[in-house]
Each structure stands twice: as C-alpha cells, then as structure tokens.
Design an enzyme around this catalytic site. Structure first.
Site, short mmCIF file in Angstrom:
data_model
loop_
_atom_site.label_atom_id
_atom_site.label_comp_id
_atom_site.label_asym_id
_atom_site.label_seq_id
_atom_site.Cartn_x
_atom_site.Cartn_y
_atom_site.Cartn_z
N ASP A 151 -9.82 -4.94 -5.12
CA ASP A 151 -9.29 -3.95 -4.19
C ASP A 151 -10.22 -2.74 -4.17
O ASP A 151 -10.40 -2.07 -5.18
CB ASP A 151 -7.88 -3.53 -4.63
CG ASP A 151 -7.15 -2.70 -3.59
OD1 ASP A 151 -7.82 -1.99 -2.81
OD2 ASP A 151 -5.91 -2.76 -3.56
N HIS B 239 -7.29 -5.73 -0.95
CA HIS B 239 -6.13 -4.86 -0.79
C HIS B 239 -5.06 -5.46 0.13
O HIS B 239 -3.87 -5.36 -0.16
CB HIS B 239 -6.60 -3.51 -0.23
CG HIS B 239 -5.55 -2.46 -0.16
ND1 HIS B 239 -5.14 -1.75 -1.27
CD2 HIS B 239 -4.81 -1.98 0.88
CE1 HIS B 239 -4.20 -0.88 -0.92
NE2 HIS B 239 -3.98 -1.00 0.38
N CYS C 261 0.83 -1.20 0.00
CA CYS C 261 0.00 0.00 0.00
C CYS C 261 0.87 1.26 0.00
O CYS C 261 1.66 1.46 -0.91
CB CYS C 261 -0.96 -0.05 1.18
SG CYS C 261 -2.16 1.31 1.22
#
Length: 427
Positions: free
Chosen positions: A328, A363, A237
């Site tokens: 995601d 994610h 991320c």
C-alpha cells in the site's frame, strides 16, 4: 487453419455475478495452433478495457483458459479469471483511469474473442466470440434509493422477506455514491446501505457530524426487512476512519461487527474526523515517486510517529476484521493495523481483532476479479486539484488478495451477523 470447420468458443456460465468464475474454451483449432484469447469491455465512461492471454492449442485442437497456460499477454500462467482481473485500458486511452460500475441494474457486458497468432490481434477479425454478462445484482435483489432525514444513499436487500443481517457501507475519500459492493453483498445474503457522505466533485462532506451517521444507521436498522440486532459496518480507506469512529465514539451506534479495508485511525489535530483529509496533506510534505504521482505512505508514517489524535479503538466491543496490502503506497495501513491491535491489547480486547495482511497487494482492495489500479486520477479534498495518486500493489498478488479477502469477509460476516461461518455462495 481450416475454414471448413470454424473454431468454436464457449463461455460457461455466460451470465453470472462478478465474484463468480467462468470457464472459457476454444475448440476446432489445428493442433499446436497459436491463438490469443481476448476480453473487451466498454465502460459507462465510454473507455475500452481489455485483457488477453496467448495460448497454443493442444493435440486435440483445444484451448481451455482454466486449464492451459498463457505464455504471454496481460497475464501469464494458468489463470481462469485472468481475462477479467488483468483488464487495463486499451492503448491510446486516457491516463489514470479507474473502472467502477455505476448502474447496478445493468450488467458488465464483456466480449470474449479468439484471434489468430500472438501478434496483431487487435487488427484482426475474431475467429469466434461470445458475450458475457457480469452482474453485481443477483435476480430478486431490491435496490431502494434512500433520501430521508437528510441521508443520501442506496439500500440493497436480498431476495425474500427477511429479516436479513445488514451493513452500513462506507467508501473512501474519492467521494460520491458507490453502490457496487453493497449490491454484491445483497446478492450474497446481506442487506447493505451504500452511504454517500462525501461529494464526488470536491470531497466536501455532505454531513460529517455524528448525527448523519446515527440517522443512517437507524434507517437501516429500522427497515422491516432488516434484523435490527444484526447490523455491522464495512469501510475502505477514509471509510475505515469513519467506521472505527462510529464503533468507538458513538454509544447509539452499536455494530455487531466491523470490517476495515486499508486502515486509517488518525484524526485531525482538532480531534475531528471530518477535517483529517484536508489537514494532513497541508501539514506534511507528500513524496513524489515519479513525475506527477503522489505517494502518501511516508506522510502517513510521519503522522504515526507524532502525538496525533487517534480514534480510541480500545472502546470498541465488537469483532473487527482488518484487511491490508503490504505494498500500500497510499497509507501505511499495515503499520496502522499493528497500532490498532496494540491499542486493543492495552484494553484487553485484542482477541476481538482478526488481521489479514496480503503480500504485494495495494490500497484499493475491492471485490474479486476487479482490475488492479496501481495509480489513478484523484481529486484532492478541499483544493479540487486533480492529481495522480499511487495506490500500490502488483497485479497478480493484488488479484489474489481481492479474491481471498472477499471470501474471508463473507465468512466473517456469516459468523458474526448470522452465527454461521459457512458460505451461502459458491466462491
């Protein structure tokens, strides 16, 4: 069910690394007997997590979790590790929980038990049970706290004298010092420095200038048990934004390879990395898919469509592995991966990129068999406002993605940090 010959439950191995599979078998049941096999774990936050499958014993009175089909529960079908990856908080738990191990020097202690029938098993005394240890640190792995030159982190080193290939390990916008991936990497033969660069309380940077990361990279390269020319970076991320920036914009940081999980490549309008997490939510409307749940994917798509500063990834000269989930909901990571490849192609470097997109994964792609979290509590950067963040993903495809991506990550690291694509570990 006969009381004279009680059921016998066995788990093999009963002690293993978290990325290793185990086999669960129940014997001495009557043929055709309905039972529930359950796992139960109490986290370091004192929350209880469980998973369970409903089975029917075969003609020998046996249930094998790895060979038999679960007809219901938190998972269905033939799923050897369903008792781990389908874990969820027990009914009545706090909302928005995320399971993360903090103490690497102790195992996850998981109780596996078998119960009569398919209903009301939580209120029963187990017919049989076994305690299983799941470790992030293999025997002999060194854990070294790093508090030098302003850098905060934890270095994990594999057993033996070295020198070892190594990685700088960067987590995302949730902040804090997360050690479990670095510990597992060390258990698989790679030194790893888990770096703290965002505070967990409000995600304010500890130090987001390049000097902090340059110093951290030099610390791991300079360790006597690390091979200085075989150091890479892995990020998740927001950690991928930092990873890409370090590889593209800092001549003193020359990683041998990089791994980016759930990619982000935009900077703030001031062309900085540090201000991006706070600036973007202020400038774009977030989309609420359900009450009190934030979905940032559409916000990310809006950023992609605007002339927003990006990391000049075309400057990167090392191999990179991009891993993303197609469901995601936190960021348009698949679209970002396409843009990264486009930018690399423009400089004639697209051959350096290996891309893997996982259908219906979300994610938070973590080490194998980690429970799936579609939405969890999250502290917004700067405001310290607690929200529920939607990460996306469907549990079974997400679990498959975590298992496969870990295998690919280790193979990629073996190839580019060691020159050998074969794995040391049996995964």
């Amino acid at each position: 069910m006969s009381e004279a010959v009680p059921p016998v439950l066995s788990v093999r191995p009963s002690r293993a690394l978290v990325d290793e599979k185990f086999s669960v078998q129940v014997e001495n049941l009557p043929p055709g007997c309905p039972v529930t096999v359950r796992s139960l774990f109490q986290s370091e936050d004192k929350d209880f997590w469980e998973a369970y499958g409903h089975y029917v014993s075969d003609h020998r009175g046996t249930v094998s979790v790895s060979e038999d089909v679960s007809v219901g529960g938190t998972y269905t079908g033939k799923e050897q590790m369903g008792l781990i990856w389908s874990m969820r908080p027990v009914p009545g738990s706090r909302e928005g929980l995320r399971l993360r191990k903090r103490d690497m020097c102790t195992p996850m202690l998981v109780t596996i038990s078998v119960h009569r029938g398919h209903q009301g098993f939580r209120d029963q005394t187990a017919l049989a049970s076994a305690l299983v240890e799941r470790w992030y640190m293999a025997p002999g792995v060194q854990r070294i706290e790093v508090r030098e030159k302003g850098v905060r982190g934890t270095l994990f080193l594999p057993p033996g004298p070295g020198p070892f290939p190594a990685l700088l390990d960067l987590w995302g916008g949730g902040g804090g010092l997360q050690e479990y991936r670095a510990a597992l990497l060390a258990s698989r033969g790679f030194g790893a420095l888990a770096l703290e660069y965002l505070k967990a309380d409000d995600s304010k940077p500890i130090a987001m200038d390049g000097k902090y990361f340059e110093t951290a990279f030099e610390i791991i390269k300079g360790h006597p048990q690390v091979a200085p020319d075989r150091v890479g970076i892995i990020g998740l991320c927001f950690g991928t934004l930092v990873t890409l920036s370090l590889a593209a914009e800092y001549p003193t940081i020359k990683p041998r390879c990089i791994v980016c999980i759930s990619n982000v490549h935009h900077k703030s309008t001031k062309n900085t990395v540090s201000e991006f997490p706070e600036e973007v939510p202020e400038k774009f409307e977030t989309v609420s898919a359900m009450k009190n749940v934030l979905v940032w994917r559409d916000m990310g798509l809006a950023v992609l469509q605007m002339p927003h500063p990006k990391i000049p990834v075309g400057n990167i000269d090392c191999p990179m592995l991009l891993i993303n989930g197609t469901d995601d909901q936190n960021w348009p990571t698949v679209e970002v991966a396409s843009d990264i490849i486009k930018m690399m192609r423009e400089t004639g470097k697209d051959s350096l990129v290996t891309r893997v997109d996982y259908p219906d994964a979300g994610h938070l792609i973590e080490p194998p068999f980690s429970p799936h979290f579609r939405a969890t509590n999250f502290m917004l950067s700067g405001t310290r406002k607690k929200v529920m963040m939607l990460w996306g993903g469907k549990t079974k495809p997400h679990a498959d993605a975590q298992e496969d991506s870990w295998r690919r990550i280790l193979s990629f690291l073996q190839l580019h940090l060691c020159g050998d694509p074969s794995l040391n570990a049996k995964l």
